[in-house]
Design an enzyme around this catalytic site. Structure first.
Site, PDB file in Angstrom:
ATOM      1  N   ARG A  68      42.520  46.394  43.158  1.00 52.39           N
ATOM      2  CA  ARG A  68      43.148  47.543  42.400  1.00 52.39           C
ATOM      3  C   ARG A  68      42.205  48.684  42.814  1.00 52.39           C
ATOM      4  NH1 ARG A  68      44.466  44.549  37.493  1.00 52.39           N
ATOM      5  NH2 ARG A  68      44.860  42.571  38.052  1.00 52.39           N
TER       6      ARG A  68
ATOM      7  N   ASP B 221      42.952  50.731  36.475  1.00 56.64           N
ATOM      8  CA  ASP B 221      42.657  49.272  36.911  1.00 56.64           C
ATOM      9  C   ASP B 221      44.067  48.306  36.900  1.00 56.64           C
ATOM     10  OD1 ASP B 221      42.358  49.951  33.877  1.00 56.64           O
ATOM     11  OD2 ASP B 221      42.710  47.816  33.598  1.00 56.64           O
ATOM     12  N   ASN B 222      44.973  48.957  36.724  1.00 56.69           N
ATOM     13  CA  ASN B 222      46.222  48.122  36.546  1.00 56.69           C
ATOM     14  C   ASN B 222      47.240  48.770  38.120  1.00 56.69           C
ATOM     15  OD1 ASN B 222      45.555  46.619  34.438  1.00 56.69           O
ATOM     16  ND2 ASN B 222      47.060  47.877  33.151  1.00 56.69           N
TER      17      ASN B 222
ATOM     18  N   GLY C 230      39.188  39.650  32.734  1.00 54.88           N
ATOM     19  CA  GLY C 230      38.645  39.194  31.589  1.00 54.88           C
ATOM     20  C   GLY C 230      39.376  38.072  31.214  1.00 54.88           C
TER      21      GLY C 230
ATOM     22  N   ARG D 256      49.914  33.727  39.261  1.00 53.13           N
ATOM     23  CA  ARG D 256      50.636  34.615  39.908  1.00 53.13           C
ATOM     24  C   ARG D 256      50.190  34.604  41.333  1.00 53.13           C
ATOM     25  NH1 ARG D 256      48.423  39.992  36.697  1.00 53.13           N
ATOM     26  NH2 ARG D 256      46.461  39.567  37.097  1.00 53.13           N
TER      27      ARG D 256
HETATM   28  P1  AMP Z   1      44.950  45.049  30.490  1.00 60.82           P
HETATM   29  O1  AMP Z   1      45.379  46.145  29.567  1.00 60.82           O
HETATM   30  O2  AMP Z   1      45.908  43.856  30.135  1.00 60.82           O
HETATM   31  O3  AMP Z   1      45.320  45.465  32.051  1.00 60.82           O
HETATM   32  O4  AMP Z   1      43.450  44.561  30.168  1.00 60.82           O
HETATM   33  C1  AMP Z   1      42.654  45.746  30.130  1.00 60.82           C
HETATM   34  C2  AMP Z   1      41.142  44.797  30.325  1.00 60.82           C
HETATM   35  O5  AMP Z   1      41.039  43.984  29.427  1.00 60.82           O
HETATM   36  C3  AMP Z   1      41.301  43.954  31.650  1.00 60.82           C
HETATM   37  O6  AMP Z   1      39.802  44.046  32.024  1.00 60.82           O
HETATM   38  C4  AMP Z   1      41.533  42.617  31.096  1.00 60.82           C
HETATM   39  O7  AMP Z   1      40.839  41.642  31.905  1.00 60.82           O
HETATM   40  C5  AMP Z   1      40.942  42.533  29.624  1.00 60.82           C
HETATM   41  N1  AMP Z   1      41.439  41.720  28.654  1.00 60.82           N
HETATM   42  C6  AMP Z   1      42.864  42.092  28.175  1.00 60.82           C
HETATM   43  N2  AMP Z   1      43.137  40.996  27.269  1.00 60.82           N
HETATM   44  C7  AMP Z   1      42.057  39.825  27.360  1.00 60.82           C
HETATM   45  C8  AMP Z   1      41.713  38.790  26.681  1.00 60.82           C
HETATM   46  N3  AMP Z   1      42.573  38.328  25.836  1.00 60.82           N
HETATM   47  N4  AMP Z   1      40.411  38.303  26.953  1.00 60.82           N
HETATM   48  C9  AMP Z   1      39.519  38.953  27.811  1.00 60.82           C
HETATM   49  N5  AMP Z   1      39.855  39.802  28.638  1.00 60.82           N
HETATM   50  C10 AMP Z   1      41.064  40.734  28.166  1.00 60.82           C
HETATM   51 MG    MG Z   2      44.955  44.951  33.426  1.00 58.82          MG
END
Ligand code: AMP
Ligand code: MG
Length: 473
Positions: A173, A237-238, A83, A166
């Site tokens: 994933r 997803d992580n 995202g 990175r």
């Molecule tokens: P995370 O918990 O950081 O692994 O994010 C979970 C999901 O939300 C993933 O698909 C990320 O790409 C998306 N995501 C997190 N923060 C943002 C943001 N500020 N803008 C767009 N997508 C985000």
């Molecule tokens: Mg993530």
């Protein structure tokens, strides 16, 4: 001349979208690691900065965001995807495939409600934490560069934009496999499995690859437990298909030993608490393995998953013996280890500080552990354990000095505590990189002495305890 491999964009188009980054405003290159010279030799500071920021492109690159899915906090979350992260392509360097991805580079088709941005706070944390874990011997994504910008980014308060670049062999994933499986994309799943196998697990059958993924994940969990690392958001997803630590969010290290420590302020149930990580690793693997039902017999998947507990335990025990400085093995060693963990928890003793001080312990002598006694008083439970530990050491062959030296290679003096990260964040937010550079140097050599920051090796000062880190980033 930099040559890009772009193997991911050979996959079916369902798995990714071509994207154009939205550069952050007034980008400043705050730091670049040694990887810069290796990956982009000859690129000027300005071109490098503009390339990371998406203002400058290099011949042959293809910027993409990938589509994935996942289980978040135990619940199927459907389609997710990159995202706010954009892959710039893969560079083949000394036989290694290194994909470069920038986080915070603007909206993608997978941004959902997000703004595509990252703030300085979370970017500095990811930058420091990935290098810290790497130097502690924990498999992880690495970092290449940190940019800060002037855009206002709205989180709990208004913060400033940043971009972290990175590097990893692949962004794949568990969630990429879950996407194809749950959305019944058979052809895409076939292509993805074949690609993963040929590119990242060459020479292995699908069955062998799965066993290897289970092993790597089990070993990663053992390493996290060993160094006291808490990931915070172990959604599928992580989870890296290569068994790397990926997507640093509200992560943290144990300070006072709290076995059910929850580093993510938003994790109200404590699903991803420190002592839950090993079992969550297995839960996540189960979500991955079902995606392979058409490739291997169901019984095989169950048997492979069942390998996990013993793989984890064997590795964790091996690491625990190293922490304790034991060269020989005895049946009661794990019990001895668990007893000290429980004692540290009961007495709220700083995890890293204790283990480092234990390196100087000499049985039968009052030497060693003075600093622990000075800080926490002479505690009955601890003295009882030390007596047992001393007896156990008596059945070892190596002498105290050799053991101390060995133990100092396994018990770090410095980990990235939250208040250290916070000091660096404030410095970077004020436009400086001195503390970032200083702490990267310390965290790159966490087993060495660093007299200039000695105070940070002690227990976390009371006024710096209980930092709360939220999911917002
Ligand atoms: P995370 O918990 O950081 O692994 O994010 C979970 C999901 O939300 C993933 O698909 C990320 O790409 C998306 N995501 C997190 N923060 C943002 C943001 N500020 N803008 C767009 N997508 C985000
Ligand atoms: Mg993530």
């Amino acid at each position: 001349m930099i040559t890009f491999a772009n193997s991911f964009s050979q996959l079916p188009s369902f798995l990714f979208e071509r994207v154009t980054p939205t550069p952050i405003k007034d980008a400043r290159l705050m730091h670049a690691t040694a990887l810069r010279e290796r990956l982009t030799p000859g690129l000027s500071d300005d071109d490098f900065k503009r390339w990371i920021n998406g203002e400058h492109s290099l011949p042959g690159e293809q910027r993409i965001a990938t589509r994935y899915a996942g289980h978040q906090f135990g619940v199927w979350a459907g389609q997710l995807g990159d995202g706010r992260a954009i892959s710039l392509g893969e560079i083949l360097s000394s036989g290694e495939r290194l994909e470069i991805q920038t986080k915070g580079s603007g909206l993608t088709p997978f941004s959902r409600m997000g703004d595509g941005r990252a703030v300085i706070r979370s970017s500095v944390r990811e930058y420091l934490a990935s290098e810290a874990l790497h130097s502690l011997g924990v498999p992880t994504t690495r970092v290449l560069a940190l940019l800060t910008g002037s855009d206002s980014v709205h989180r709990e308060s208004v913060e400033r934009s940043a971009v972290v670049a990175r590097v990893f062999p692949t962004n794949l994933r568990f969630g990429h496999f879950e996407l194809c499986y749950h959305f019944k994309r058979e052809a895409e799943l076939d292509a993805l499995v074949q690609y993963t196998q040929e590119t990242f697990y060459p020479g292995l059958t699908v069955a062998q690859m799965l066993t290897e993924i289970v092993r790597r994940t089990a070993h990663l969990m053992a390493r996290w437990q060993d160094v006291g690392f808490c990931h915070g958001v172990m959604n599928t997803d992580n989870m890296s298909i290569l068994g790397l630590t990926i997507d640093y969010g509200p992560c943290g290290f144990l300070e006072d030993t709290v076995l059910n420590y929850v580093c993510n302020h938003s994790d109200h149930q404590g699903r991803y608490a420190y002592n839950q990580q090993p079992s969550i690793g297995m839960w996540n693997l189960e979500r991955l393995l079902v995606c392979f039902l058409k490739f291997v017999p169901k019984e095989f998947l169950q048997e492979t998953l069942n390998l996990y507990p013993s793989l984890f335990e064997a590795e964790y025990l091996r690491l625990s013996r190293q922490k304790l400085g034991l060269l020989t093995t005895e049946a009661e060693d794990y019990k001895l280890f668990v007893e000290i963990l429980q004692t540290l928890a009961k007495l709220s003793i700083d995890y890293t500080f204790f283990w480092r001080e234990l390196c100087g312990f000499c049985p039968g002598d009052s030497a060693g552990l003075e600093r622990i006694r000075e800080t926490y008083g002479t505690r009955e439970e601890l003295e009882a354990w030390l007596l047992k530990y001393g007896q156990r050491l008596g059945r070892e062959t190596s002498d105290d000095r050799a053991r101390a030296e060995r133990m100092r290679l396994h018990n770090p003096k410095y980990v990235l505590k939250n208040y250290i990260a916070q000091e660096v964040i404030s410095d970077v937010e004020a436009g400086h990189s001195e503390k970032l550079v200083r702490w990267l140097k310390v965290l790159e050599r966490p087993f060495d002495e660093h007299p200039e920051v000695e105070a940070y090796a002690g227990p976390t000062p009371p006024e710096h305890k209980h930092y709360e880190v939220s999911c917002s980033s």
